[in-house]
Design a protein around this motif. Structure first.
Motif, mmCIF file in Angstrom:
data_model
loop_
_atom_site.group_PDB
_atom_site.id
_atom_site.type_symbol
_atom_site.label_atom_id
_atom_site.label_comp_id
_atom_site.label_asym_id
_atom_site.label_seq_id
_atom_site.Cartn_x
_atom_site.Cartn_y
_atom_site.Cartn_z
ATOM 1 N N GLU A 186 -28.812 13.675 41.961
ATOM 2 C CA GLU A 186 -27.479 12.839 42.219
ATOM 3 C C GLU A 186 -27.862 11.616 42.800
ATOM 4 O O GLU A 186 -27.423 10.580 42.450
ATOM 5 N N ALA A 187 -28.484 11.678 43.855
ATOM 6 C CA ALA A 187 -28.816 10.453 44.550
ATOM 7 C C ALA A 187 -29.655 9.379 43.957
ATOM 8 O O ALA A 187 -29.572 8.408 43.983
ATOM 9 N N LEU A 188 -30.649 10.297 43.418
ATOM 10 C CA LEU A 188 -31.590 9.333 42.333
ATOM 11 C C LEU A 188 -30.809 8.655 41.482
ATOM 12 O O LEU A 188 -31.255 7.443 40.994
ATOM 13 N N LEU A 189 -29.928 9.187 40.763
ATOM 14 C CA LEU A 189 -29.325 8.785 39.744
ATOM 15 C C LEU A 189 -28.220 7.557 40.155
ATOM 16 O O LEU A 189 -28.255 6.539 39.555
ATOM 17 N N LEU A 191 -28.461 17.227 33.253
ATOM 18 C CA LEU A 191 -29.642 16.771 32.507
ATOM 19 C C LEU A 191 -29.003 16.234 31.189
ATOM 20 O O LEU A 191 -29.400 15.367 30.482
ATOM 21 N N VAL A 192 -27.882 17.118 30.467
ATOM 22 C CA VAL A 192 -27.195 16.636 29.392
ATOM 23 C C VAL A 192 -26.395 15.262 29.543
ATOM 24 O O VAL A 192 -26.531 14.434 28.728
ATOM 25 N N ASN A 193 -25.987 15.114 30.771
ATOM 26 C CA ASN A 193 -25.323 13.837 31.220
ATOM 27 C C ASN A 193 -26.181 12.675 31.249
ATOM 28 O O ASN A 193 -25.650 11.394 30.628
ATOM 29 N N VAL A 194 -27.314 12.675 31.388
ATOM 30 C CA VAL A 194 -28.456 11.667 31.297
ATOM 31 C C VAL A 194 -28.433 11.194 29.802
ATOM 32 O O VAL A 194 -28.623 10.102 29.511
ATOM 33 N N THR A 195 -28.138 12.069 28.889
ATOM 34 C CA THR A 195 -28.052 11.642 27.574
ATOM 35 C C THR A 195 -26.919 10.679 26.971
ATOM 36 O O THR A 195 -27.115 9.786 26.103
ATOM 37 N N VAL A 196 -25.898 10.727 27.966
ATOM 38 C CA VAL A 196 -24.868 9.329 27.532
ATOM 39 C C VAL A 196 -24.936 8.405 28.657
ATOM 40 O O VAL A 196 -24.210 7.741 28.595
ATOM 41 N N GLU A 241 -35.394 8.525 35.827
ATOM 42 C CA GLU A 241 -36.568 9.336 35.576
ATOM 43 C C GLU A 241 -36.820 10.104 36.729
ATOM 44 O O GLU A 241 -37.000 11.553 36.475
ATOM 45 N N ALA A 242 -36.706 9.843 37.892
ATOM 46 C CA ALA A 242 -36.995 10.639 39.079
ATOM 47 C C ALA A 242 -35.816 11.735 39.280
ATOM 48 O O ALA A 242 -36.061 12.969 39.596
ATOM 49 N N ALA A 243 -34.501 11.352 38.806
ATOM 50 C CA ALA A 243 -33.570 12.362 38.744
ATOM 51 C C ALA A 243 -33.601 13.739 37.845
ATOM 52 O O ALA A 243 -33.447 14.664 38.066
ATOM 53 N N VAL A 244 -34.131 13.306 36.537
ATOM 54 C CA VAL A 244 -34.534 13.921 35.751
ATOM 55 C C VAL A 244 -35.614 14.920 36.025
ATOM 56 O O VAL A 244 -35.549 16.374 36.004
ATOM 57 N N ARG A 245 -36.743 14.417 36.678
ATOM 58 C CA ARG A 245 -37.575 15.375 37.348
ATOM 59 C C ARG A 245 -37.032 16.314 38.337
ATOM 60 O O ARG A 245 -37.416 17.457 38.538
ATOM 61 N N ALA A 246 -36.240 15.738 39.304
ATOM 62 C CA ALA A 246 -35.590 16.707 40.196
ATOM 63 C C ALA A 246 -34.824 17.777 39.725
ATOM 64 O O ALA A 246 -35.044 18.945 40.173
ATOM 65 N N TRP A 247 -34.171 17.770 38.807
ATOM 66 C CA TRP A 247 -33.307 18.511 38.106
ATOM 67 C C TRP A 247 -34.200 19.560 37.311
ATOM 68 O O TRP A 247 -33.824 20.872 37.272
ATOM 69 N N ARG A 248 -35.164 19.120 36.638
ATOM 70 C CA ARG A 248 -36.252 19.930 35.960
ATOM 71 C C ARG A 248 -36.895 20.964 36.956
ATOM 72 O O ARG A 248 -36.781 22.127 36.684
ATOM 73 N N ASP A 249 -37.223 20.408 38.063
ATOM 74 C CA ASP A 249 -37.960 21.198 39.108
ATOM 75 C C ASP A 249 -37.160 22.266 39.821
ATOM 76 O O ASP A 249 -37.191 23.518 39.810
ATOM 77 N N ALA A 250 -35.525 21.736 39.714
ATOM 78 C CA ALA A 250 -34.630 22.762 40.321
ATOM 79 C C ALA A 250 -34.234 23.965 39.481
ATOM 80 O O ALA A 250 -34.211 24.943 39.809
ATOM 81 N N GLU A 287 -33.517 21.458 26.270
ATOM 82 C CA GLU A 287 -34.102 22.022 27.429
ATOM 83 C C GLU A 287 -32.710 22.795 28.026
ATOM 84 O O GLU A 287 -33.085 23.684 28.944
ATOM 85 N N VAL A 288 -31.669 22.738 27.745
ATOM 86 C CA VAL A 288 -30.495 23.190 28.252
ATOM 87 C C VAL A 288 -30.006 24.452 27.313
ATOM 88 O O VAL A 288 -30.226 24.493 26.212
ATOM 89 N N GLY A 289 -29.002 25.218 28.131
ATOM 90 C CA GLY A 289 -28.593 26.263 27.322
ATOM 91 C C GLY A 289 -27.250 25.771 26.588
ATOM 92 O O GLY A 289 -26.782 24.732 26.581
ATOM 93 N N GLN A 290 -26.450 26.791 26.080
ATOM 94 C CA GLN A 290 -25.324 26.574 25.297
ATOM 95 C C GLN A 290 -24.022 26.313 26.251
ATOM 96 O O GLN A 290 -24.259 26.702 27.473
ATOM 97 N N ALA A 291 -22.921 25.803 25.698
ATOM 98 C CA ALA A 291 -21.647 25.739 26.802
ATOM 99 C C ALA A 291 -21.393 27.142 27.288
ATOM 100 O O ALA A 291 -21.667 28.330 26.849
ATOM 101 N N ALA A 292 -20.619 27.128 28.419
ATOM 102 C CA ALA A 292 -20.454 28.283 29.066
ATOM 103 C C ALA A 292 -19.683 29.250 28.383
ATOM 104 O O ALA A 292 -19.762 30.429 28.346
ATOM 105 N N GLY A 293 -18.534 28.856 27.696
ATOM 106 C CA GLY A 293 -17.876 29.794 26.989
ATOM 107 C C GLY A 293 -16.500 30.294 27.540
ATOM 108 O O GLY A 293 -16.706 30.392 28.936
ATOM 109 N N ASP A 294 -15.661 30.999 26.814
ATOM 110 C CA ASP A 294 -14.477 31.427 27.578
ATOM 111 C C ASP A 294 -14.868 32.830 28.218
ATOM 112 O O ASP A 294 -14.003 33.009 28.983
ATOM 113 N N ASP A 295 -15.710 33.470 28.184
ATOM 114 C CA ASP A 295 -15.984 34.739 28.572
ATOM 115 C C ASP A 295 -16.771 34.660 29.934
ATOM 116 O O ASP A 295 -16.873 35.848 30.503
ATOM 117 N N GLU A 296 -17.456 33.711 30.220
ATOM 118 C CA GLU A 296 -18.025 33.554 31.532
ATOM 119 C C GLU A 296 -16.996 33.387 32.751
ATOM 120 O O GLU A 296 -16.171 32.724 32.564
#
Length: 947
Positions: free
Chosen positions: A472-475, A510-515, A481-490, A526-535
């Protein structure tokens, strides 16, 4: 010889005194407040002038509060603010229960006590202090005087800047004194640049004023030659002139022409050091102790710093007062007659004495139970290792600063504490805290400390959380680019049994970077699906729902609204953090879908921001509120929200907000006919003429294309629209609800005579808008296509546009469709129906506060030989803001309660109600409820879409 007067009367300052006194006396709710800056070099008489002003005002029963900026206490959170208002507080009110803390002002109670339950957001405190000022002005006008404002603490400067645009309707006069040539903090520079700031610039004394001062000091009329020589030696500076005269008296020099040559032996760069040289050692030590202590110079503190006993200290103080080196101050304290003399004495201390003195001061204050920030003020003046347990004192000072809503001060204390921390565990905890606090004050520092915190984290969940914050701080700092690396590593640090909510949060970012950055769509794989109502509900799951919703909305997929509702409906994400990018994504998706939850969630976020949030967090809420009102056609409200968002972005220093806020404000101003203002608003984004290839520039590019169509036209406007489309496509976007580039290009191409290409683009946008289904973009696309195709072929499209928009909240777009349909109807010979359509459009144009549209309606009516009916006494004649204020007033809320609800000033509420009474032809609140009921029933008619 003894000087006849320690402080000669004020000379040649009558005009400045009169200006300030008259302004303060004239301050009323009707007139509003004013701000003055009294400026001049050291010793020119700023303090004396303000003292005279205060005495005259108090003699007339006027309420005046005074504060003094101090270099020593520059990091003391709201130190100047406390000086101003603490004398007004009763013992009960000190804990937030008195009349000054009524209503929203209760949020400011933490500034005046260290007994707050939890840290308070800086915006919440700022908003509370504004209402505290309103409360203080309720009974009578108030004048705030701040001397040496260039040394004021940043939170207090932020309050002064916050008050500045809110002086309308507030019987408040602010008088700030600053030294010419001194370094100017950014917040003070902002105040100085504001057009409403008025300056009183003090000039050196002339010969008559010089003669008057000398006559007072010597008790006799000086020779003209002596006056001229003193004027030349002092430069007409009242302080230097007074010190020169005092030195002459002490040396037995009489004010005659024969003694002019002896003046060179008296006037020195600073009289403090040589003057102290003739005093006993005890007196010199006490003088140095007072210079070092600043506002804390009472006898016990002076004794502790000087190393003398209390009796010896008292004797030395008395001698220094008789020698005019010191003066008595309130509350049993002592100080120098001028800060210039205090600073001069302080600067003459060698390094060893300074370190020893600040150490003694810190330890004395700690032993006597002083506030942590007062102790920290002295620790900040010495290197690490000088004060025992410095880290502990500084961390407690940081905690106090956070409770008072000042993360900037907290960050300063924590950063200084780091070298004094011993032990790996304590250091890791402090670095982790620094990374958190720095996010609100210095994002580059937040990234540095975030990297250190990540390096020291061991547990997978701790590493992932540290990586999330680092990204978040890097973004925010612009390093995507560094923010994406930090989130991937996390994400990689988490195993499958780890916190699902945290993993979802990382996915969301990570998805937010695409906008936010073009060409990043591969991150979706690289990411999963939406959380859904059952989570089970989690902020991470809600965040992922919101960013995936915006992705779907960009691509005009219908499931976008459902995902956004799932992300926002329970308010969890708002409570978690009102400024998070995922939250903004959810709002954008719902706004594009014209879902009512968007406005509800934004209102919730604004309330949370003002109740407990930060300056950085409330900017997005106001920016999206501006877009919401713009798309609904509520232009006055949209402009107010956009300007508040501009203020928030400037306060926070986060440049990422500018490409969003600038186009929103520019579009509002352009719709209202202020094209020059729209260009200035777009320029505020700080971007080059051509939008850069990086960053979220789609709104900026879209608004730029629209502004070029309105101002330039031709190939340049077409090229800008096509560029906006290409840029949006790099984000995977093709939804005209966000970037209607096809109809933008089509409108200009149509004017250029390229009808076929214009029709092709417009009809393509109609197809896309039908797929998305929201009325506003579909109605716009149908309207533009109808105009491009002409009165014959386009007539059905124009009629459909009116039908689609009639039941929507897109009032401005509906009005435009009515006008274009009226034009087509008139060309087809259906003039009666055209006049009816124009009457409806005129009412809507007035309601939307859109002068250009109203002018177009009037011009069309005039060409047809008729006039549009004036907006009658109904709610359709009210703007959206007037209607909202009226409805709240009808429930029985006072002007003040309405202002607190809508986050506006009481004066703004008063103006809206006055306009409402006039438009509804009523006398006041008593008639308001029945008037609203009557006109609501009377204006509920179906749209006139067929003749």
């Amino acid at each position: 010889m003894v000087p006849r007067s320690a402080h000669p009367p004020l000379q040649e300052r009558d005009e400045g005194v009169s200006v300030l006194v008259d302004a303060a006396r004239a301050a009323t709710p009707d007139v509003g407040g004013r701000i003055f800056v009294v400026e001049g070099p050291p010793g020119i008489g700023k303090t004396r002038l303000l003292t005279e002003v205060r005495e005259r005002l108090r003699h007339g029963g006027h309420s005046v509060a005074r504060a003094l900026g101090s270099p020593l206490e520059r990091e003391f959170a709201y130190g100047v603010t406390r000086q101003l208002f603490e004398p007004m507080l009763t013992a009960e009110a000190e804990f937030g229960r008195g009349p000054l803390f009524a209503g929203a002002a209760a949020q400011a109670a933490s500034v005046f006590t260290v007994e707050a339950i939890r840290p308070v957001g800086d915006l919440a405190v700022l908003h509370g202090l504004y209402w505290l000022v309103v409360n203080a002005c309720t009974a009578e006008p108030l004048t705030l005087v701040v001397d040496d404002v260039q040394y004021a603490d940043p939170p207090s400067l932020r309050l002064l800047a916050y008050l500045l645009p809110r002086l309308d309707g507030l019987p408040l006069t602010m008088m700030l004194a600053m030294t010419s040539g001194a370094p100017v903090p950014d917040l003070l520079a902002e105040i100085l640049r504001t057009p409403s700031t008025e300056f009183v610039r003090l000039r050196p004394l002339g010969l008559p004023g010089t003669a008057a001062v000398l006559a007072t000091m010597f008790g006799a009329r000086p020779d003209d030659a002596f006056v001229a020589a003193c004027h030349d030696s002092s430069g007409g500076n009242p302080l230097l002139l007074t010190e020169l005269a005092r030195g002459c008296v002490e040396q037995g020099i009489t004010p005659t022409s024969g003694n002019t040559a002896r003046l060179a032996t008296v006037l020195l760069p600073s009289r403090v050091r040589p003057h102290l040289g003739g005093l006993p050692r005890d007196a010199v030590d006490v003088a140095h102790a007072v210079a070092l202590l600043g506002n804390e110079a009472d006898l016990p503190a002076i004794s502790a710093v000087s190393g003398l006993g209390v009796e010896a200290t008292a004797a030395a103080v008395d001698r220094l007062i008789r020698s005019h080196v010191l003066v008595r101050a309130p509350a049993g304290r002592f100080g120098y007659p001028h800060q210039l003399l205090q600073r001069s004495a302080y600067e003459h201390l060698d390094t060893t004495l300074r370190l020893r003195g600040h150490r003694a001061a810190a330890l004395h204050l700690a032993a006597t139970g002083a506030e942590p920030e007062r102790i920290a003020a002295h620790i900040l003046q010495v290197p690490p290792g000088v004060v025992p347990d410095a880290a502990g004192y500084l961390r407690r000072a940081a905690e106090t600063a956070l409770f008072r809503g000042s993360p900037d001060s907290a960050y300063t204390y924590l950063r200084r504490a780091l070298p004094d921390v011993t032990g790996d565990r304590d250091r890791q905890a402090l670095v982790d805290q620094l990374a958190d606090v720095a996010l609100h004050s210095d994002v580059e520092a937040a990234a540095r400390y975030g990297e250190q915190a990540l390096a020291s984290a061991v547990e997978p969940a701790a590493r992932a959380a540290a990586g999330l914050r680092l990204g978040e701080a890097l973004l925010l700092g612009g390093d995507t680019e560094a923010a994406v690396r930090a989130w991937r590593d996390a994400r990689q640090a988490l195993d499958r049994t780890s916190d699902t909510g945290l993993r979802r949060h990382l996915d969301a970012y990570l998805v937010n970077v695409t906008v936010l950055e073009p060409g990043r769509l591969h991150l979706l794989d690289e990411v999963g699906q939406a959380a859904g109502d059952d989570e089970p509900p989690s902020a991470g799951g809600r965040a992922l729902d919101c960013v995936l919703a915006l992705r779907a909305a960009f691509e005009a997929r219908p499931q976008a609204a459902q995902a956004a509702r799932r992300g926002l409906s329970d308010g969890l994400l708002v409570r978690h953090g009102t400024g998070d990018s995922p939250l903004v994504c959810g709002w954008l998706a719902l706004l594009a879908a014209e879902d009512d939850l968007a406005g509800t969630s934004i209102d919730h976020a604004r309330r949370e921001a003002y109740r407990r949030g930060s300056v950085r967090a409330h900017g997005p809420a106001h920016a999206l509120a501006a877009l919401h009102e713009l798309w609904r056609g509520n232009l006055a409200e949209a402009e107010r929200e956009a300007r508040t968002a501009v203020e928030a972005v400037e306060r926070s220093g986060v440049r990422l907000g500018r490409p969003f806020v600038a186009p929103f404000l520019a579009d509002v101003l352009a719709e209202r006919g202020d094209l020059a203002g729209a260009r200035s608003a777009l320029a505020w984004a700080g971007l080059p003429e051509e939008p850069p290839p990086a960053g979220p520039m789609y709104f900026y590019a879209d608004t730029r294309a629209r502004l070029l169509r309105r101002t330039v036209g031709g190939e340049r406007a077409v090229a800008a629209a096509l560029d906006a489309g290409r840029l949006f496509a790099r984000f995977g976007g093709d939804n005209p609800a966000f970037v209607p580039w096809r109809t933008e290009a089509a409108r200009t191409l149509h004017r250029m005579g390229h009808g076929d290409r214009a029709a092709e683009l417009a009809l393509a946008e109609v197809a896309l808008a039908r797929r998305w289904g929201a009325p506003r973009p579909l109605g716009r696309a149908l309207r533009v296509a109808g105009v491009v195709l002409g009165a014959q072929d386009g007539f059905p499209l124009l009629a459909e546009a009116v039908d689609v928009l009639a039941g929507s909240l897109a009032r401005l777009e509906y009005a435009k469709a009515l006008v274009d349909l009226a034009a087509a109807a008139d060309r087809r010979g259906r003039r009666g129906w055209a006049r009816e359509l124009l009457d409806d459009a005129a009412e809507l144009a007035a309601q939307c506060d859109c002068p250009p549209l109203r002018e177009r309606v009037d011009a069309m009516s005039g060409a047809a030989g008729s006039r549009t009916a004036p907006a009658g006494p109904g709610t359709t004649a009210l703007t959206s803001t007037e209607r909202r204020v009226a409805e709240l007033a009808a429930t029985g809320l006072s002007n003040r309660e309405i202002a607190e609800t809508l986050f506006v000033t009481p004066k703004t509420v008063e103006l809206h109600l006055t306009n409402t009474y006039r438009k509804l032809h009523i006398g006041g609140r008593v008639e308001l409820v029945h008037a609203l009921d009557r006109v609501t029933a009377g204006t509920a008619r179906p749209p006139r879409t067929r003749g």
